[in-house]
Scaffold this motif. Structure first.
Motif, PDB file in Angstrom:
ATOM      1  N   THR A 177       0.833  -1.207   0.000  1.00 52.83           N
ATOM      2  CA  THR A 177       0.000   0.000   0.000  1.00 52.83           C
ATOM      3  C   THR A 177       0.863   1.251   0.000  1.00 52.83           C
ATOM      4  O   THR A 177       0.623   2.185  -0.776  1.00 52.83           O
ATOM      5  CB  THR A 177      -0.936  -0.001   1.228  1.00 52.83           C
ATOM      6  N   ILE A 178       1.876   1.278   0.845  1.00 45.78           N
ATOM      7  CA  ILE A 178       2.754   2.447   0.923  1.00 45.78           C
ATOM      8  C   ILE A 178       3.486   2.661  -0.396  1.00 45.78           C
ATOM      9  O   ILE A 178       3.581   3.797  -0.879  1.00 45.78           O
ATOM     10  CB  ILE A 178       3.754   2.296   2.087  1.00 45.78           C
ATOM     11  N   CYS A 179       3.987   1.596  -0.994  1.00 51.44           N
ATOM     12  CA  CYS A 179       4.682   1.722  -2.288  1.00 51.44           C
ATOM     13  C   CYS A 179       3.733   2.257  -3.358  1.00 51.44           C
ATOM     14  O   CYS A 179       4.091   3.165  -4.116  1.00 51.44           O
ATOM     15  CB  CYS A 179       5.260   0.377  -2.730  1.00 51.44           C
ATOM     16  N   LEU A 180       2.540   1.726  -3.417  1.00 48.37           N
ATOM     17  CA  LEU A 180       1.565   2.166  -4.412  1.00 48.37           C
ATOM     18  C   LEU A 180       1.201   3.633  -4.228  1.00 48.37           C
ATOM     19  O   LEU A 180       1.227   4.414  -5.187  1.00 48.37           O
ATOM     20  CB  LEU A 180       0.298   1.305  -4.339  1.00 48.37           C
ATOM     21  N   VAL A 181       0.900   4.021  -3.006  1.00 44.26           N
ATOM     22  CA  VAL A 181       0.542   5.410  -2.739  1.00 44.26           C
ATOM     23  C   VAL A 181       1.714   6.333  -3.039  1.00 44.26           C
ATOM     24  O   VAL A 181       1.541   7.388  -3.660  1.00 44.26           O
ATOM     25  CB  VAL A 181       0.048   5.576  -1.274  1.00 44.26           C
ATOM     26  N   SER A 182       2.923   5.938  -2.634  1.00 43.44           N
ATOM     27  CA  SER A 182       4.105   6.764  -2.893  1.00 43.44           C
ATOM     28  C   SER A 182       4.337   6.953  -4.384  1.00 43.44           C
ATOM     29  O   SER A 182       4.642   8.061  -4.838  1.00 43.44           O
ATOM     30  CB  SER A 182       5.345   6.136  -2.268  1.00 43.44           C
ATOM     31  N   LEU A 183       4.191   5.872  -5.144  1.00 47.72           N
ATOM     32  CA  LEU A 183       4.386   5.977  -6.592  1.00 47.72           C
ATOM     33  C   LEU A 183       3.298   6.816  -7.247  1.00 47.72           C
ATOM     34  O   LEU A 183       3.564   7.596  -8.154  1.00 47.72           O
ATOM     35  CB  LEU A 183       4.451   4.582  -7.212  1.00 47.72           C
ATOM     36  N   ARG A 184       2.054   6.654  -6.776  1.00 47.17           N
ATOM     37  CA  ARG A 184       0.943   7.437  -7.336  1.00 47.17           C
ATOM     38  C   ARG A 184       1.099   8.923  -7.056  1.00 47.17           C
ATOM     39  O   ARG A 184       0.683   9.763  -7.842  1.00 47.17           O
ATOM     40  CB  ARG A 184      -0.397   6.958  -6.767  1.00 47.17           C
ATOM     41  N   ASP A 191       9.424   9.200  -4.246  1.00 48.29           N
ATOM     42  CA  ASP A 191      10.537   8.278  -4.481  1.00 48.29           C
ATOM     43  C   ASP A 191      10.482   7.199  -3.416  1.00 48.29           C
ATOM     44  O   ASP A 191      10.522   7.494  -2.220  1.00 48.29           O
ATOM     45  CB  ASP A 191      11.864   9.025  -4.416  1.00 48.29           C
ATOM     46  N   VAL A 192      10.382   5.954  -3.826  1.00 50.13           N
ATOM     47  CA  VAL A 192      10.314   4.863  -2.863  1.00 50.13           C
ATOM     48  C   VAL A 192      11.701   4.319  -2.532  1.00 50.13           C
ATOM     49  O   VAL A 192      11.840   3.466  -1.662  1.00 50.13           O
ATOM     50  CB  VAL A 192       9.392   3.708  -3.337  1.00 50.13           C
ATOM     51  N   CYS A 193      12.723   4.785  -3.242  1.00 49.19           N
ATOM     52  CA  CYS A 193      14.092   4.344  -3.002  1.00 49.19           C
ATOM     53  C   CYS A 193      14.942   5.561  -2.619  1.00 49.19           C
ATOM     54  O   CYS A 193      15.439   6.263  -3.487  1.00 49.19           O
ATOM     55  CB  CYS A 193      14.700   3.704  -4.241  1.00 49.19           C
ATOM     56  N   PRO A 194      15.098   5.834  -1.327  1.00 54.16           N
ATOM     57  CA  PRO A 194      15.900   6.995  -0.931  1.00 54.16           C
ATOM     58  C   PRO A 194      17.363   6.810  -1.312  1.00 54.16           C
ATOM     59  O   PRO A 194      17.827   5.675  -1.459  1.00 54.16           O
ATOM     60  CB  PRO A 194      15.731   7.052   0.581  1.00 54.16           C
ATOM     61  N   PRO A 195      18.089   7.910  -1.463  1.00 53.27           N
ATOM     62  CA  PRO A 195      19.511   7.809  -1.871  1.00 53.27           C
ATOM     63  C   PRO A 195      20.369   7.107  -0.853  1.00 53.27           C
ATOM     64  O   PRO A 195      20.130   6.953   0.239  1.00 53.27           O
ATOM     65  CB  PRO A 195      19.944   9.256  -2.032  1.00 53.27           C
TER      66      PRO A 195
END
Length: 159
Positions: free
Chosen positions: A144-151, A155-159
């Motif tokens: 859910t968090i990945c989907l919402v973040s992408l929508r 960025d779901v992959c921090p540096p």
């Protein structure tokens, strides 16, 4: 093994923490290649976690003959180790969401197979469903968090 030399071979919380720290240094691609592909017949990370859970059970069996209160503590500790609770806490704190999801999926796979054996060995005292439920909940939250973040364009992959 090195863990015996360090005196932590039965300190399952520390082993889970060290495993999480080590796994977080691997690239997501390496984690996936060696543990998630159908062509991977030898899945070392899943095997290590599986063995960790069964070793916790074996260690708890060596402590037979304890008083009732000590036996209850030992059972609670075994349940905690069978669910890899220290590792699930570690996964909730990983900032790289795809890697956290991948690690949670690997842990769920390992717990699923090991807890099935534990269920048989403990005659249902510890169940597979009980052990994988927290991991399934974590996977659902991470999806859910990945989907919402992408929508939201995050960025779901921090540096």
């Amino acid at each position: 093994s090195s863990f015996v030399q360090l005196g932590i071979n039965e300190d399952f919380d520390t082993l889970q923490k060290y495993f999480g720290e080590w796994a977080s240094t691997l690239s997501s691609n390496d984690l996936a290649k060696s543990n998630m592909y159908a062509t991977a017949t030898w899945r070392p990370i899943i095997r290590w976690l599986h063995d960790l859970i069964l070793t916790a059970y074996d260690a708890s069996q060596r402590h037979q003959g304890l008083s009732q209160s000590q036996a209850k503590l030992e059972d609670d500790l075994l349940r905690k180790n069978a669910k890899l609770e220290t590792l699930i806490k570690f996964c909730t704190e990983i900032e790289d969401l795809p890697k956290a999801f991948l690690l949670a999926a690997i842990c769920t796979d390992a717990i699923s197979s090991a807890s099935l054996q534990l269920e048989q060995k403990t005659y249902g005292k510890i169940t597979q469903v009980e052990c994988i439920r927290p991991w399934e909940e974590l996977l659902r939250k991470l999806r859910t968090i990945c989907l919402v973040s992408l929508r939201l364009g995050g960025d779901v992959c921090p540096p």
